[in-house]
Write an enzyme that holds these catalytic residues in place. Structure first.
Site, PDB file in Angstrom:
ATOM      1  N   GLY A 163       0.441  -1.489  -0.062  1.00  0.00           N
ATOM      2  CA  GLY A 163      -0.239  -0.097  -0.230  1.00  0.00           C
ATOM      3  C   GLY A 163       0.572   0.837  -0.066  1.00  0.00           C
ATOM      4  O   GLY A 163       0.148   2.707   0.557  1.00  0.00           O
TER       5      GLY A 163
ATOM      6  N   ASP B 253      -4.872   9.991   2.080  1.00  0.00           N
ATOM      7  CA  ASP B 253      -4.425  11.131   1.304  1.00  0.00           C
ATOM      8  C   ASP B 253      -4.630  11.957   0.731  1.00  0.00           C
ATOM      9  O   ASP B 253      -4.246  12.203  -0.419  1.00  0.00           O
ATOM     10  CB  ASP B 253      -2.883  10.632   1.315  1.00  0.00           C
ATOM     11  CG  ASP B 253      -2.213   9.893   2.147  1.00  0.00           C
ATOM     12  OD1 ASP B 253      -2.361  10.229   3.180  1.00  0.00           O
ATOM     13  OD2 ASP B 253      -1.189   8.637   1.878  1.00  0.00           O
TER      14      ASP B 253
ATOM     15  N   TYR C  31      -7.082   8.572   8.848  1.00  0.00           N
ATOM     16  CA  TYR C  31      -6.956   7.447   9.345  1.00  0.00           C
ATOM     17  C   TYR C  31      -5.759   7.025  10.485  1.00  0.00           C
ATOM     18  O   TYR C  31      -5.030   6.597  10.817  1.00  0.00           O
ATOM     19  CB  TYR C  31      -6.172   6.626   8.419  1.00  0.00           C
ATOM     20  CG  TYR C  31      -5.363   6.942   7.708  1.00  0.00           C
ATOM     21  CD1 TYR C  31      -3.744   7.508   7.838  1.00  0.00           C
ATOM     22  CD2 TYR C  31      -5.098   8.338   6.750  1.00  0.00           C
ATOM     23  CE1 TYR C  31      -2.671   7.713   7.867  1.00  0.00           C
ATOM     24  CE2 TYR C  31      -4.483   8.541   6.065  1.00  0.00           C
ATOM     25  CZ  TYR C  31      -2.811   8.703   6.390  1.00  0.00           C
ATOM     26  OH  TYR C  31      -2.061   8.486   6.031  1.00  0.00           O
TER      27      TYR C  31
ATOM     28  N   TRP D  99      -3.652   0.239  10.062  1.00  0.00           N
ATOM     29  CA  TRP D  99      -2.680  -0.365   9.416  1.00  0.00           C
ATOM     30  C   TRP D  99      -1.408   0.819  10.017  1.00  0.00           C
ATOM     31  O   TRP D  99      -1.528   0.883   9.887  1.00  0.00           O
ATOM     32  CB  TRP D  99      -3.428   0.629   8.144  1.00  0.00           C
ATOM     33  CG  TRP D  99      -2.410   0.843   7.322  1.00  0.00           C
ATOM     34  CD1 TRP D  99      -0.909   1.431   6.768  1.00  0.00           C
ATOM     35  CD2 TRP D  99      -3.011   1.441   5.635  1.00  0.00           C
ATOM     36  NE1 TRP D  99      -0.983   1.366   5.804  1.00  0.00           N
ATOM     37  CE2 TRP D  99      -1.649   1.530   5.016  1.00  0.00           C
ATOM     38  CE3 TRP D  99      -4.569   1.184   4.739  1.00  0.00           C
ATOM     39  CZ2 TRP D  99      -1.777   1.927   4.279  1.00  0.00           C
ATOM     40  CZ3 TRP D  99      -3.957   1.504   3.192  1.00  0.00           C
ATOM     41  CH2 TRP D  99      -2.996   1.930   2.561  1.00  0.00           C
TER      42      TRP D  99
HETATM   43  C1  GDL Z   1       0.268   7.421   4.522  1.00  0.00           C
HETATM   44  C2  GDL Z   1      -0.097   6.395   3.337  1.00  0.00           C
HETATM   45  C3  GDL Z   1       0.465   5.004   2.592  1.00  0.00           C
HETATM   46  C4  GDL Z   1       1.670   4.948   2.572  1.00  0.00           C
HETATM   47  C5  GDL Z   1       2.085   5.735   4.370  1.00  0.00           C
HETATM   48  C6  GDL Z   1       3.543   5.345   4.878  1.00  0.00           C
HETATM   49  C7  GDL Z   1      -1.850   5.028   5.067  1.00  0.00           C
HETATM   50  C8  GDL Z   1      -3.601   4.660   5.495  1.00  0.00           C
HETATM   51  N1  GDL Z   1      -1.640   5.480   3.859  1.00  0.00           N
HETATM   52  O1  GDL Z   1       0.164   7.961   4.732  1.00  0.00           O
HETATM   53  O2  GDL Z   1      -0.361   5.009   1.178  1.00  0.00           O
HETATM   54  O3  GDL Z   1       2.837   4.173   2.575  1.00  0.00           O
HETATM   55  O4  GDL Z   1       1.706   6.303   4.626  1.00  0.00           O
HETATM   56  O5  GDL Z   1       4.578   6.866   3.657  1.00  0.00           O
HETATM   57  O6  GDL Z   1      -1.172   5.359   5.307  1.00  0.00           O
END
Ligand code: GDL
Length: 493
Positions: free
Chosen positions: A50, A158, A205, A264
């Site tokens: 992700g 984001d 989040y 997450w």
């Molecule tokens: C984020 C992004 C993710 C990214 C991470 C670390 C989430 C929910 N979204 O904001 O894609 O890899 O930070 O940089 O974490």
């Protein structure tokens, strides 16, 4: 454009919330995974691809499924920001080749008894109240359902918390609009596959995005009230990359979201800093949070090969073990066969000690490994005075220990260049190069100090070329804002 009443689910109170007390259920470890809390499906554990940046390859994804299964986890979420059909072109269907690759992953996951989840992130330009956008989402879901995929992640991370004017008229809030959209998606997939699940990543989040006031967040309260209680909600902890995630903070967010959040886990993510990589075990989390979460899905390093210990240790944590040192030792042993040297007819690998050093140099976002932290502490002590007593036994012992570390880092670097697994070498090469250069520089300085130079002598002497002095645009900009050791700007002072 209609009002909120055109959207049946927007204001409906979530079914199934009466009759049980979140407080009671959240506190009972034995309920984990039992399905007692309807809002969360069985305990999820696994990996989400992700991150931002170059995505993993298809063979790497298949291999990741093995790592997940071997770590005792149950899910893989396909959600690279790099797949433009997840975000910017979320309305477009996958072409035949892409669909075939996904189908292969579905089958590979099934063979390993894993959930295979696919992300869609319509958040950049969706018009929540536009029926054709909802249709586009359903078409995407239908294509994935046709490929045998029944687990979905809808990501709204984001993005700015703003809506198109038509949505402003149609929905009382951004959170209501997102809930409506996600509920519709959920209803759609459930109608086609009774076992289908949806995970939702909110725009807020983490605690920081809720202004460090989760109970006061209108956005999160609305999500808690309006999102179908069977949809799981992602949460990264107090921050995007959280040093710790306390049980208390999870109780709080659980109350607001009216379900246990699914972590997450960005602990090992490195897409936000090109200078760092994390090969150490998961840390800063205690097993007491397990009963308070619906799962933990880690979003690790971009460099696939660096993720072995992170994935293993996340699996160990998800199954209740949080003895970091023990988990680390087991994972290191399991990783060792990947470090085979390329010389003909050889079966030799790097030693466990070498692999431990590699992990300790690039350990966790908030610290190096224990051995390396100890040596850094020694270095700080040696450098604490401008003119240390370089003849004292303690100074000389410290100096020797740092020479030893430099030599081990150099040897590690050299041995890594001979690995058969080139991707494993590439994963660490730039970081290890830098570590070796800096260590060499430090020891050169200590050697110079140990020679008791005259007061007017200067280090370094002018004729040397230092590769470790960074140059270029970014450095030029950083130099405009010189910082002290605590990160405060010292402009003009
Ligand atoms: C984020 C992004 C993710 C990214 C991470 C670390 C989430 C929910 N979204 O904001 O894609 O890899 O930070 O940089 O974490």
């Amino acid at each position: 454009m209609g009002t909120v009443h055109d959207f049946p689910n927007v204001t409906a109170s979530p079914p199934g919330l009466s009759g049980w007390s979140l407080e009671v259920l959240l506190d009972q470890p034995e309920r984990r995974g039992s399905g007692a809390v309807k809002a969360t499906p069985a305990f999820l554990s696994g990996v989400i691809e992700g991150f931002y940046g170059r995505a993993w390859t298809h063979p790497q994804r298949v291999e990741m499924l093995d790592w997940i299964a071997n770590a005792g986890m149950n899910s893989f979420v396909y959600g690279p920001k790099d797949d433009i059909k997840i975000r910017a072109r979320w309305r477009e269907l996958y072409n035949a080749a892409e669909a075939a690759a996904l189908r292969e992953l579905v089958e590979a996951a099934r063979a390993r008894k894993l959930n295979f989840m696919v992300a869609i992130a319509p958040c950049l330009d969706v018009v929540y109240s536009d029926a054709s956008d909802l249709e586009a989402l359903k078409r995407r879901l239908d294509q994935l359902l046709d490929l045998g995929i029944t687990h979905f992640a809808l990501l709204f991370d984001d993005i700015p918390p703003t809506m198109m004017p038509s949505d402003e008229r149609a929905f009382p809030s951004f959170a209501a609009a997102q809930s409506y959209f996600a509920n519709e998606a959920f209803r759609h997939v459930r109608a086609r596959a009774p076992q289908a699940t949806v995970l939702f990543c909110p725009t807020e989040y983490c605690g920081a995005f809720a202004g460090h006031d989760v109970p006061g967040s209108k956005y999160l309260n609305t999500i808690g009230a309006e999102l179908d209680p069977e949809i799981g909600v992602f949460w990264t902890g107090p921050d995007i990359v959280s040093k710790t995630i306390s049980a208390e903070s999870l109780r709080e967010v659980g109350r607001v979201l009216r379900r246990k959040p699914v972590i997450w886990e960005n602990f090992h993510a490195n897409d936000y800093d090109i200078r760092r990589i994390y090969a150490g075990p998961l840390g800063g989390r205690h097993a007491d949070i397990l009963p308070l979460i619906g799962g933990i899905i880690t979003n690790p390093n971009n460099e696939f090969e660096a993720n072995f210990v992170p994935v293993q240790s996340t699996g160990a944590f998800a199954s209740g073990s949080h003895d970091e040192a023990a988990v680390f030792a087991v994972a290191l042993k399991a990783w060792q066969p990947r470090f085979r040297l390329a010389f003909t007819g050889q079966t030799e690998t790097l030693t466990e000690e070498e692999i431990r050093l590699l992990c300790e140099l690039f350990y966790q976002p908030f610290r190096c490994g224990p051995q390396v932290e100890g040596l850094l502490q020694t270095a700080r002590r040696l450098m604490s005075e401008w003119r240390p007593d370089v003849r004292s036994e303690s100074w000389q012992q410290g100096h020797d220990a740092l020479v030893g570390l430099r030599d081990r880092v150099r040897e590690l670097f050299n041995r890594m260049t001979e690995l058969e697994n080139r991707d494993l070498f590439y994963a660490f090469h730039p970081y290890l190069w830098e570590a070796r250069e800096e260590m060499t520089h430090l020891v050169t300085y200590l050697d110079w100090l140990a020679g008791d130079p005259p007061d007017h002598a200067e280090f370094p002497d002018r004729d040397r070329i230092y590769n470790f002095y960074r140059l270029g645009f970014t450095v030029a900009v950083q130099e405009l804002l010189p910082r002290d050791a605590r990160g405060r700007y010292r402009h003009g002072r």
